[in-house]
Design an enzyme around this catalytic site. Structure first.
Site, PDB file in Angstrom:
ATOM      1  N   CYS A  11       0.860  -1.179   0.000  1.00 59.28           N
ATOM      2  CA  CYS A  11       0.000   0.000   0.000  1.00 59.28           C
ATOM      3  C   CYS A  11       0.896   1.227   0.000  1.00 59.28           C
ATOM      4  CB  CYS A  11      -0.888  -0.014   1.246  1.00 59.28           C
ATOM      5  SG  CYS A  11      -1.867   1.475   1.510  1.00 59.28           S
ATOM      6  N   CYS A  35      -0.662   4.098  -6.609  1.00 56.12           N
ATOM      7  CA  CYS A  35      -1.441   3.373  -5.607  1.00 56.12           C
ATOM      8  C   CYS A  35      -1.617   1.959  -6.128  1.00 56.12           C
ATOM      9  CB  CYS A  35      -2.805   4.043  -5.406  1.00 56.12           C
ATOM     10  SG  CYS A  35      -3.946   3.111  -4.353  1.00 56.12           S
TER      11      CYS A  35
END
Length: 275
Positions: free
Chosen positions: A78, A191
């Site tokens: 992440c 992302c």
């Protein structure tokens, strides 16, 4: 907490939701013998609009859970959690091999032809000290100009699972088009959720007659770095046989199971946990 040091122990991979499955895909491809645990912190997602302290607390809680289940290494799959919390994780567990993900600014700077690089990421990633330092360092070294675009709400829509939804298409147009208008010839998918809407991004590029724009996804590099750390620590799993995969989530177990099926064509056991 004791850290497992056995080569046969599993690797823990976590994200705020299903985005880290894009990294898991590369890990499975490059390290097919490794047993894996995937943790989706969907009950506390998205991380991108949370405070840095909140993300640190969640990252440490999830790490503790994965270690309690025998993880020998950790992948923070992440971008937001890497920027906000990987320093705290490494400080608490200095012996644990930890790999984070970060927007691929360095490969993007190498790939750009006109020096203009668009960066699509969460607001939290773009504000993080780690990202700011990385951007300044690479800009100084390469003279690349990084055009920053926070993609507010995009992670939430991807988490819903319908990657062809009109809402996602509208968001991609809204966020990508301004980067193209500013002349970006390279676009960083900042992302881990975003590789799953790569086809939608490419559609925006075609609609704007910009099919020459290079897309940068760092999942492959993360998997390679994980392999190097396992080798350096004497922890690669070299045994033959079918590797195991388990899923955990603080959200809805059925939703994570569906994401495994839809995004990776996998059907691992998935368990809802209170962490």
């Amino acid at each position: 907490m004791h850290i497992a040091r056995s080569p046969g122990s599993p690797i823990g991979v976590f994200d705020s939701g299903v985005g880290g499955l894009s990294v898991l895909r590369h890990i499975r491809a490059q390290l097919p013998h490794e047993d894996l645990m995937y943790f989706a912190d969907s009950g506390h997602a998205p991380y991108g609009d949370k405070t840095e302290q909140y993300v640190v607390e969640r990252a440490l809680a999830v790490t503790d859970f994965l270690l309690s289940h025998g993880a020998k290494a950790l992948v923070v799959a992440c971008n937001t959690a890497t920027v906000a919390a990987i320093k705290a994780v490494r400080a608490k567990y200095p012996e644990l091999p930890v790999v984070g993900v970060e927007p691929g600014l360095k490969p993007a700077a190498a790939a750009t032809r006109n020096g203009k690089v668009g960066v699509l990421a969460t607001a939290r990633t773009l504000k993080g000290d780690k990202f700011v330092q990385l951007r300044e360092q690479i800009s100084a070294a390469t003279q690349a100009e990084f055009l920053l675009q926070p993609a507010v709400g995009l992670v939430d829509e991807i988490e819903k699972g319908d990657l062809a939804a009109p809402a996602i298409a509208a968001m991609l147009e809204h966020y990508v088009a301004p980067l193209l208008d500013q002349g970006a010839d390279t676009l960083v998918l900042g992302c881990t959720h975003y590789p799953f809407v790569r086809a939608g991004i490419e559609r925006v590029l075609r609609d704007h007659a910009r099919g020459d724009v290079v897309l940068i996804d760092t999942g492959d590099a993360v998997a390679r770095q994980l392999g190097r750390l396992l080798d350096a620590s004497g922890l690669p799993h070299s045994a033959d046989g079918v590797a195991t995969l388990r899923g955990y989530t603080t959200g809805d177990a059925a939703a994570l199971a569906q994401a495994f099926a839809d995004l990776l064509d996998l059907k691992p056991a998935v368990e809802k946990v209170d962490v």
